[in-house]
Scaffold this motif. Structure first.
Motif, mmCIF file in Angstrom:
data_model
loop_
_atom_site.group_PDB
_atom_site.id
_atom_site.type_symbol
_atom_site.label_atom_id
_atom_site.label_comp_id
_atom_site.label_asym_id
_atom_site.label_seq_id
_atom_site.Cartn_x
_atom_site.Cartn_y
_atom_site.Cartn_z
ATOM 1 N N LYS A 30 38.614 -36.913 45.457
ATOM 2 C CA LYS A 30 39.629 -35.983 44.936
ATOM 3 C C LYS A 30 41.025 -36.507 45.279
ATOM 4 O O LYS A 30 41.300 -36.880 46.422
ATOM 5 N N SER A 31 41.883 -36.533 44.288
ATOM 6 C CA SER A 31 43.276 -36.965 44.500
ATOM 7 C C SER A 31 44.211 -35.882 43.986
ATOM 8 O O SER A 31 43.862 -35.109 43.098
ATOM 9 N N TYR A 32 45.392 -35.842 44.558
ATOM 10 C CA TYR A 32 46.430 -34.914 44.100
ATOM 11 C C TYR A 32 47.691 -35.697 43.778
ATOM 12 O O TYR A 32 47.935 -36.750 44.352
ATOM 13 N N HIS A 39 45.325 -39.381 48.078
ATOM 14 C CA HIS A 39 43.856 -39.456 48.003
ATOM 15 C C HIS A 39 43.286 -38.569 49.102
ATOM 16 O O HIS A 39 43.176 -38.988 50.248
ATOM 17 N N ALA A 40 42.939 -37.353 48.727
ATOM 18 C CA ALA A 40 42.485 -36.378 49.731
ATOM 19 C C ALA A 40 41.060 -36.654 50.183
ATOM 20 O O ALA A 40 40.724 -36.448 51.347
ATOM 21 N N LEU A 41 40.226 -37.091 49.273
ATOM 22 C CA LEU A 41 38.829 -37.418 49.616
ATOM 23 C C LEU A 41 38.433 -38.702 48.904
ATOM 24 O O LEU A 41 38.762 -38.891 47.729
ATOM 25 N N SER A 42 37.715 -39.552 49.605
ATOM 26 C CA SER A 42 37.302 -40.814 48.985
ATOM 27 C C SER A 42 35.820 -41.054 49.261
ATOM 28 O O SER A 42 35.440 -41.417 50.377
ATOM 29 N N GLY A 43 34.999 -40.819 48.272
ATOM 30 C CA GLY A 43 33.580 -41.153 48.333
ATOM 31 C C GLY A 43 32.817 -40.502 49.464
ATOM 32 O O GLY A 43 32.134 -41.185 50.238
ATOM 33 N N VAL A 44 32.855 -39.202 49.534
ATOM 34 C CA VAL A 44 32.151 -38.495 50.608
ATOM 35 C C VAL A 44 30.710 -38.182 50.182
ATOM 36 O O VAL A 44 30.478 -37.630 49.104
ATOM 37 N N SER A 59 43.173 -34.410 57.038
ATOM 38 C CA SER A 59 42.040 -35.342 56.985
ATOM 39 C C SER A 59 41.162 -35.103 55.754
ATOM 40 O O SER A 59 40.327 -35.932 55.411
ATOM 41 N N GLY A 60 41.350 -33.944 55.068
ATOM 42 C CA GLY A 60 40.571 -33.663 53.864
ATOM 43 C C GLY A 60 39.533 -32.576 54.045
ATOM 44 O O GLY A 60 38.710 -32.339 53.154
ATOM 45 N N LEU A 100 35.239 -24.074 44.339
ATOM 46 C CA LEU A 100 36.556 -23.511 44.026
ATOM 47 C C LEU A 100 37.411 -24.554 43.325
ATOM 48 O O LEU A 100 38.431 -24.240 42.711
ATOM 49 N N ASP A 101 37.023 -25.796 43.428
ATOM 50 C CA ASP A 101 37.755 -26.898 42.815
ATOM 51 C C ASP A 101 36.723 -27.912 42.331
ATOM 52 O O ASP A 101 35.573 -27.915 42.795
ATOM 53 N N ALA A 102 37.115 -28.735 41.383
ATOM 54 C CA ALA A 102 36.183 -29.729 40.844
ATOM 55 C C ALA A 102 36.604 -31.124 41.303
ATOM 56 O O ALA A 102 37.807 -31.422 41.373
ATOM 57 N N PRO A 103 35.640 -31.971 41.640
ATOM 58 C CA PRO A 103 36.004 -33.320 42.092
ATOM 59 C C PRO A 103 36.459 -34.206 40.924
ATOM 60 O O PRO A 103 36.106 -33.941 39.779
#
Lengths: 414, 243
Positions: free
Chosen positions: B21-23, B31-36, B54-55, B66-69
Motif C-alpha cells: 500500500k502506498s499513499y 510506501h506504507a506497506l511493502s509485500g507483507v 511503521s505501517g 476498511l481499505d484496499a491494497p
C-alpha cells in the motif's frame, strides 16, 4: 433499532440545531398554509357575502359599480342615488322574479366626537320595504339572545322604529326596547339633526354586512335624509339567471339615464381579482420562505454530516453500508421536515385569527365572515409538501454522507 | 487436549500475501506497506508491534477491509477480498470482522446496549437483547446497559466497544491500539478479556500496540518496520508463561 429510531436519537442529541431547523420549516409552512387558507377563505367569504345579498343584479346610479358593490358589502361613504321612478319603471319587467328598493345612508352615532377617526363612529342605515326585502333574504331571523326577546319587524311607516343587525347591536350594547340615536345631515342642509329611534328587533348573526346594519322603514330613511324620491340601489332577482339573460336585461334598461345594471357575478370576479394582486405578493413571500427553508434544511444536514464525519466512518467500519448511511441521513431530514410541517400546521391553525386580523388591516377585503379558511385538505397538502421538502432536501446530504470512505471519514473525524 | 488444540490452530481465518500500500503525500509517495505476508488462525492472538509510521495502522486497515491494497492477495474466512469494491468489502466486514478502535468511538446519542446492538441493525437482524446482555455480562458491564457513553470511564467504553464488535459473532477481532487511551490496569484488563474471548468464542484476535509488555502476551508477535515484517516470534501465551 431501525434507521428511523437511530435518526430520531441523533436529532434529539442535538436539540438546539434540530429545534431551530424545525422552527424555520414551521414558519415557512405556516406562511404557506395561511396564504392558501386566505385564498380559499376569501373566495368563499366573498361568495357568501354576495350570495347573501339575496339578489343577482343591482340597479344603481352611474359611477364605479365596484365601489357601490363594495359599499353594499362593507359599508362606506360617498353614496350616489337614483330616482324612485327607475324602480317604478323596471318592476314590471317580465323577467324579474323579485325586486326590492333599498335606501342606504350613513349616520353619525351619538358620542362619535370622542372617536372621530374611528369607522365605528358611523352607522349604516338601510331603508327597506320589509315584504320585498325578506322575499330576497328569507334566511333573516331574529336573535335568540336574551336582549332580543320580543323582536319583530318595524311597522311599515313607523318614524322611529329600527331593527339592528347582530354585530351592531352587540357593539352598541342595545337590546329590544332601548333607544338608539343617529345624527344625520339632511340633503340641502348643513345642520346635522339627531334622531331618536327605538330598537324593536335584533337579527340573528348572518356573517354578512347585514350584521353591521341598522334597518328602518324605507320611507323613514328617505325622510330623515331628505331624499324623498331617491334610492341607493334596486336589488333584482331574475327568473332565469344566465349571461344571455343578463345581457338582454342590461340592453333593455340601458335606455334609463344615470342608471347602470351591475351583475354581482362581475362584482365577485372583480373583488377577487383586486385581492389577487396582494395574494401574488404574499405568494412571493411564501415561496421565498420555502426556498430559504429548503436551503436551511440542506445546510443544517450538511453541517450535521460534516460534524459527524467521524461517526459516519465508524458506522461504516462496524458494518453500515452506503444504503444504511443514506437512509439514516435521509430519515433525519424527513423527520425534521415532518416535524416542521406539523408545527407549521398547528401554528397556522392557532394563529389564523391573528393572520385574519392582520390581513384585514393590510387589505381592504370587503368581505364578512372568516377570510382565512384552513381546511383539512390544505393541512394535508402542507404535510405532503413538507414531506416532499424532506425527500428533496435530504437527497444531497444523504448521498454525500453515504459516499464517504470509512477510513478517510474516521481520520477526518479525529 | 494438546492434539485437539493443534487441530484447531490449523483453521486459517485470514491469509495475506504480498500486501502493498502506498499513499501520495503532496508530490511524495509514501510506501506504507511493502509485500507483507501473514496468516492468522482461529483461536490465535497476534500482536503487531512497531514504532509510529511503521505501517501498523495501514496493515490493520487492510486486514479489516476498511481499505484496499494496491497489490497483494487477502482472504478472510475463506473468501478472497482482493479487487472487491467498497460495498462488497462492507459485506465481508459486517459479518466476519469485529473492529475495536483506539478511541472507542461509541455513538454518543445511544445507550450502551444500543451501541452494542448497532451492527445487528446494519446486518438487518432483529435486536437480540439477550445476546446483548450476555456480551455486556462478559465484559463486566451488565449493569450499565442503559447508560450513555459519557457516563462511562475510558476502560468501560472500550469494553462496550469490544462487546459491540462481538455482537455479530465475527471470526476475527481486530483492535487498533485498544489500550492506547487507557491506563495500565485497564489495558491489562482489556488484554485479559481478549484472552478470555479466544477461549470462549474461539476468535482470532489481531492487536496493534506500542506497549511491548502487553503485546508480548499474544501467541505470536509480529514486528513491523518501514512497512515490512522484520521479526515474527512466539509470544508469552504460546510458551505458557504469561508476563
Amino acid at each position: 433499532m431501525g434507521h428511523l429510531k437511530l435518526a430520531w436519537r441523533n436529532l434529539l442529541h442535538r436539540p438546539a440545531r434540530t429545534g431551530l431547523t424545525v422552527v424555520g420549516i414551521a414558519l415557512a409552512v405556516a406562511v404557506a398554509v395561511s396564504l392558501i387558507g386566505f385564498n380559499v377563505g376569501y373566495r368563499e367569504s366573498i361568495n357568501t357575502s354576495i350570495d347573501k345579498l339575496g339578489f343577482q343584479v343591482m340597479l344603481m346610479a352611474k359611477g364605479c359599480p365596484y365601489e357601490a358593490a363594495t359599499m353594499m358589502l362593507k359599508g362606506g361613504t360617498g353614496l350616489l342615488y337614483l330616482p324612485t321612478s327607475t324602480f317604478d319603471e323596471v318592476q314590471n319587467d317580465p323577467e324579474i322574479a323579485a325586486i326590492t328598493p333599498i335606501f342606504i345612508g350613513v349616520a353619525e352615532k351619538e358620542g362619535s366626537g370622542i372617536r372621530d377617526d374611528s369607522a365605528s363612529s358611523f352607522a349604516i342605515l338601510s331603508g327597506i320595504e320589509t315584504d320585498s326585502f325578506l322575499a330576497m333574504k328569507p334566511w333573516l331571523s331574529f336573535s335568540q339572545a336574551p336582549g332580543a326577546a320580543g323582536s319583530r319587524w318595524f311597522a311599515k311607516e313607523s318614524p322611529d322604529e329600527i331593527v339592528m343587525g347582530y354585530e351592531v347591536a352587540e357593539f352598541e350594547q342595545r337590546k329590544v326596547g332601548d333607544s338608539f340615536y343617529a345624527t344625520v345631515t339632511p340633503q340641502g342642509s348643513t345642520e346635522p339633526v339627531t334622531h331618536q329611534f327605538r330598537v324593536v328587533g335584533i337579527l340573528e348573526r348572518t356573517g354578512t354586512q347585514d350584521d353591521g346594519t341598522v334597518f328602518l322603514p324605507l320611507s323613514t330613511a328617505r325622510k330623515i335624509f331628505n331624499r324623498p324620491d331617491e334610492l341607493t340601489i334596486v336589488g333584482i332577482k331574475l327568473r332565469e339567471f344566465s349571461g344571455v339573460k343578463l345581457r338582454e336585461f342590461e340592453k333593455r334598461w340601458a335606455k334609463l339615464p344615470e342608471v347602470q345594471v351591475v351583475s354581482l357575478q362581475q362584482v365577485k370576479t372583480t373583488l377577487v381579482s383586486l385581492v389577487e394582486t396582494a395574494q401574488t405578493m404574499i405568494a412571493a413571500v411564501a415561496i421565498i420562505a420555502i426556498i430559504v427553508a429548503i436551503i436551511g434544511v440542506i445546510n443544517t444536514i450538511l453541517m450535521s454530516v460534516a460534524e459527524r464525519t467521524g461517526e459516519i466512518g465508524i458506522m461504516k467500519a462496524i458494518g453500515a453500508s452506503r444504503s444504511d448511511i443514506f437512509q439514516l441521513i435521509w430519515a433525519e431530514t424527513l423527520i425534521i421536515c415532518l416535524a416542521g410541517g406539523v408545527l407549521g400546521c398547528l401554528t397556522s391553525m392557532l394563529g389564523s385569527r391573528g393572520v385574519e386580523a392582520a390581513l384585514r388591516m393590510l387589505i381592504d377585503v370587503g368581505a364578512h365572515g372568516s377570510i382565512v379558511a384552513i381546511t383539512p385538505a390544505i393541512l394535508a397538502g402542507a404535510l405532503a409538501g413538507a414531506t416532499a421538502l424532506g425527500v428533496f432536501a435530504g437527497l444531497y446530504p444523504a448521498w454525500r454522507a453515504s459516499s464517504l470512505r470509512p477510513i478517510e471519514a474516521i481520520r477526518e473525524g479525529e | 487436549m494438546k492434539s485437539e488444540n493443534d487441530t484447531t490452530m490449523t483453521d486459517i481465518v485470514l491469509e495475506a500475501q504480498g500486501l502493498t500500500k502506498s499513499y501520495r503525500r503532496g508530490s511524495e509517495t509514501v510506501h506504507a506497506l511493502s509485500g507483507v505476508d501473514l496468516t492468522i488462525r482461529a483461536g490465535e492472538m497476534v500482536s503487531i508491534l512497531g514504532p509510529s509510521g511503521s505501517g501498523k495502522t495501514t496493515l490493520i486497515n487492510l486486514l479489516s477491509c476498511l481499505d484496499a491494497p494496491d497489490a497483494g492477495v487477502l482472504s478472510i474466512a475463506g473468501r478472497s477480498v482482493s479487487g472487491l469494491g467498497e460495498e462488497a468489502l462492507t459485506e465481508v466486514r459486517r459479518g466476519r470482522i469485529g473492529y475495536v478502535f483506539q478511541k472507542f468511538h461509541l455513538l454518543p446519542a445511544l445507550t450502551v446496549a444500543e451501541n452494542v446492538e448497532l451492527p445487528q441493525m446494519f446486518l438487518g437482524r432483529p435486536v437480540d437483547r439477550a445476546r446483548t446482555m450476555e456480551l455486556l455480562r462478559l465484559v463486566g458491564l451488565e449493569d450499565r446497559a442503559g447508560h450513555l457513553p459519557r457516563e462511562l470511564s475510558g476502560g468501560q467504553m472500550q469494553r462496550v466497544a469490544i462487546a459491540r464488535a462481538l455482537i455479530v459473532q465475527p471470526k476475527i477481532l481486530i483492535a487498533d491500539e485498544p489500550t492506547g487511551n487507557l491506563d495500565r490496569v485497564n489495558g491489562e484488563a482489556i488484554f485479559a478479556l481478549f484472552r478470555q474471548l479466544i477461549e470462549t468464542e474461539r476468535l482470532a484476535v489481531i492487536v496493534t500496540t506500542h506497549n511491548h509488555a502487553l503485546g508480548s502476551r499474544a501467541d505470536r508477535i509480529i514486528t513491523l518496520e518501514d512497512g515490512r515484517i522484520v521479526r515474527e516470534e512466539a509470544g508469552a501465551a504460546s510458551i505458557g508463561s504469561p508476563a
